[in-house]
Design a protein around this motif. Structure first.
Motif, PDB file in Angstrom:
ATOM      1  N   SER A  28      47.768  43.825  39.420  1.00 39.71           N
ATOM      2  CA  SER A  28      47.311  43.376  40.729  1.00 39.71           C
ATOM      3  C   SER A  28      46.188  44.256  41.266  1.00 39.71           C
ATOM      4  CB  SER A  28      48.482  43.404  41.715  1.00 39.71           C
ATOM      5  OG  SER A  28      48.021  43.155  43.026  1.00 39.71           O
ATOM      6  N   ASN A  30      45.708  44.621  44.219  1.00 43.36           N
ATOM      7  CA  ASN A  30      46.251  45.274  45.415  1.00 43.36           C
ATOM      8  C   ASN A  30      46.856  46.630  45.095  1.00 43.36           C
ATOM      9  OD1 ASN A  30      45.613  43.186  47.244  1.00 43.36           O
ATOM     10  ND2 ASN A  30      47.396  42.020  46.567  1.00 43.36           N
ATOM     11  N   ASN A  75      41.347  37.648  41.172  1.00 41.01           N
ATOM     12  CA  ASN A  75      41.499  38.610  40.088  1.00 41.01           C
ATOM     13  C   ASN A  75      40.168  39.045  39.494  1.00 41.01           C
ATOM     14  OD1 ASN A  75      40.901  36.095  38.975  1.00 41.01           O
ATOM     15  ND2 ASN A  75      41.996  36.529  37.085  1.00 41.01           N
TER      16      ASN A  75
END
Length: 121
Positions: A28, A30, A75
Protein backbone atom coordinates in the motif's frame (compact mmCIF):
# COMPACT_ATOMS: atom_id res chain seq x y z
CA UNK A 1 4.16 -10.23 -4.40
CA UNK A 2 5.75 -6.81 -4.31
CA UNK A 3 6.25 -5.29 -7.73
CA UNK A 4 7.24 -1.91 -9.11
CA UNK A 5 7.14 -1.41 -12.87
CA UNK A 6 8.39 1.72 -14.57
CA UNK A 7 7.21 2.96 -17.95
CA UNK A 8 7.17 6.12 -20.02
CA UNK A 9 10.82 6.48 -20.91
CA UNK A 10 12.01 7.25 -24.40
CA UNK A 11 14.11 9.47 -26.61
CA UNK A 12 13.34 13.18 -26.65
CA UNK A 13 14.96 16.37 -27.79
CA UNK A 14 16.29 18.94 -25.33
CA UNK A 15 13.47 21.05 -24.00
CA UNK A 16 10.96 18.24 -24.28
CA UNK A 17 8.98 16.53 -21.53
CA UNK A 18 8.36 13.02 -20.35
CA UNK A 19 5.92 11.48 -17.92
CA UNK A 20 7.30 8.42 -16.18
CA UNK A 21 5.00 6.04 -14.34
CA UNK A 22 5.68 3.64 -11.52
CA UNK A 23 2.93 1.08 -11.20
CA UNK A 24 3.03 -0.70 -7.87
CA UNK A 25 1.39 -3.85 -6.55
CA UNK A 26 1.57 -6.05 -3.48
CA UNK A 27 1.75 -3.21 -0.96
CA UNK A 28 0.00 0.00 0.00
CA UNK A 29 1.17 3.50 -0.83
CA UNK A 30 -0.38 4.52 2.47
CA UNK A 31 2.44 2.63 4.18
CA UNK A 32 5.36 3.10 1.80
CA UNK A 33 7.01 6.09 0.18
CA UNK A 34 8.03 5.95 -3.45
CA UNK A 35 11.29 7.39 -4.66
CA UNK A 36 12.45 8.04 -8.18
CA UNK A 37 16.13 7.49 -8.84
CA UNK A 38 18.27 7.78 -11.89
CA UNK A 39 21.63 6.40 -12.92
CA UNK A 40 23.59 7.72 -15.84
CA UNK A 41 26.42 5.71 -17.43
CA UNK A 42 29.51 5.87 -15.27
CA UNK A 43 27.76 7.75 -12.50
CA UNK A 44 26.32 6.85 -9.15
CA UNK A 45 22.62 6.35 -8.69
CA UNK A 46 20.91 9.44 -7.32
CA UNK A 47 17.55 10.05 -5.74
CA UNK A 48 15.74 12.79 -7.63
CA UNK A 49 12.27 12.85 -6.10
CA UNK A 50 10.20 11.18 -3.42
CA UNK A 51 6.53 10.97 -2.47
CA UNK A 52 5.14 10.00 0.92
CA UNK A 53 1.34 10.10 0.87
CA UNK A 54 0.77 13.72 -0.21
CA UNK A 55 4.22 15.00 0.74
CA UNK A 56 6.31 15.50 -2.36
CA UNK A 57 9.98 16.38 -2.43
CA UNK A 58 12.42 17.05 -5.27
CA UNK A 59 16.19 17.36 -5.29
CA UNK A 60 17.15 21.02 -4.96
CA UNK A 61 18.96 21.21 -8.28
CA UNK A 62 15.92 19.81 -10.09
CA UNK A 63 13.17 21.85 -8.56
CA UNK A 64 11.04 23.59 -11.11
CA UNK A 65 11.49 20.83 -13.69
CA UNK A 66 10.36 17.70 -11.84
CA UNK A 67 6.98 16.98 -10.35
CA UNK A 68 6.01 13.81 -8.49
CA UNK A 69 2.46 12.82 -7.71
CA UNK A 70 0.04 9.94 -7.50
CA UNK A 71 -1.81 9.18 -10.67
CA UNK A 72 -5.55 8.80 -10.70
CA UNK A 73 -4.84 5.12 -10.22
CA UNK A 74 -4.10 4.86 -6.53
CA UNK A 75 -1.26 2.43 -7.03
CA UNK A 76 0.73 4.53 -9.51
CA UNK A 77 3.22 7.31 -8.91
CA UNK A 78 4.23 9.53 -11.81
CA UNK A 79 7.29 11.67 -12.35
CA UNK A 80 6.85 14.54 -14.78
CA UNK A 81 10.10 15.89 -16.17
CA UNK A 82 9.99 19.12 -18.12
CA UNK A 83 12.63 21.05 -20.04
CA UNK A 84 14.72 17.92 -20.44
CA UNK A 85 18.46 18.34 -20.84
CA UNK A 86 21.09 15.97 -22.23
CA UNK A 87 22.39 15.49 -18.69
CA UNK A 88 19.02 14.00 -17.76
CA UNK A 89 19.91 10.97 -19.87
CA UNK A 90 19.82 7.98 -17.53
CA UNK A 91 17.93 4.90 -16.50
CA UNK A 92 15.16 5.96 -14.16
CA UNK A 93 14.06 3.63 -11.37
CA UNK A 94 11.36 3.74 -8.77
CA UNK A 95 11.66 2.09 -5.38
CA UNK A 96 9.75 1.88 -2.13
CA UNK A 97 10.71 2.81 1.40
CA UNK A 98 8.78 2.13 4.58
CA UNK A 99 7.26 5.23 6.10
CA UNK A 100 8.54 8.62 5.02
CA UNK A 101 11.06 10.00 2.52
CA UNK A 102 14.35 10.22 4.42
CA UNK A 103 16.48 10.63 1.29
CA UNK A 104 18.71 7.71 2.22
CA UNK A 105 19.00 5.06 -0.48
CA UNK A 106 19.46 2.39 2.16
CA UNK A 107 15.84 2.86 3.17
CA UNK A 108 14.56 1.58 -0.17
CA UNK A 109 14.01 -2.16 -0.17
CA UNK A 110 12.29 -3.01 -3.45
CA UNK A 111 13.08 -1.70 -6.91
CA UNK A 112 11.75 -1.73 -10.40
CA UNK A 113 13.85 -2.61 -13.43
CA UNK A 114 14.02 0.91 -14.77
CA UNK A 115 13.08 2.84 -17.87
CA UNK A 116 15.58 4.51 -20.19
CA UNK A 117 15.43 8.24 -20.83
CA UNK A 118 17.63 9.63 -23.59
CA UNK A 119 17.82 13.34 -24.33
CA UNK A 120 19.61 14.38 -27.50
CA UNK A 121 19.22 16.76 -30.40
Amino acid sequence: QVQLVESGGGSVQPGGSLRLSCETSGFSLNMYAIGWFRQAPGKERELVSCLWKTEASVADDKKGRLTIARDNAENTVVLQINNLRPEDTAVYYCARAWGSCLWDQRDFDSWGRGTQVTVSA
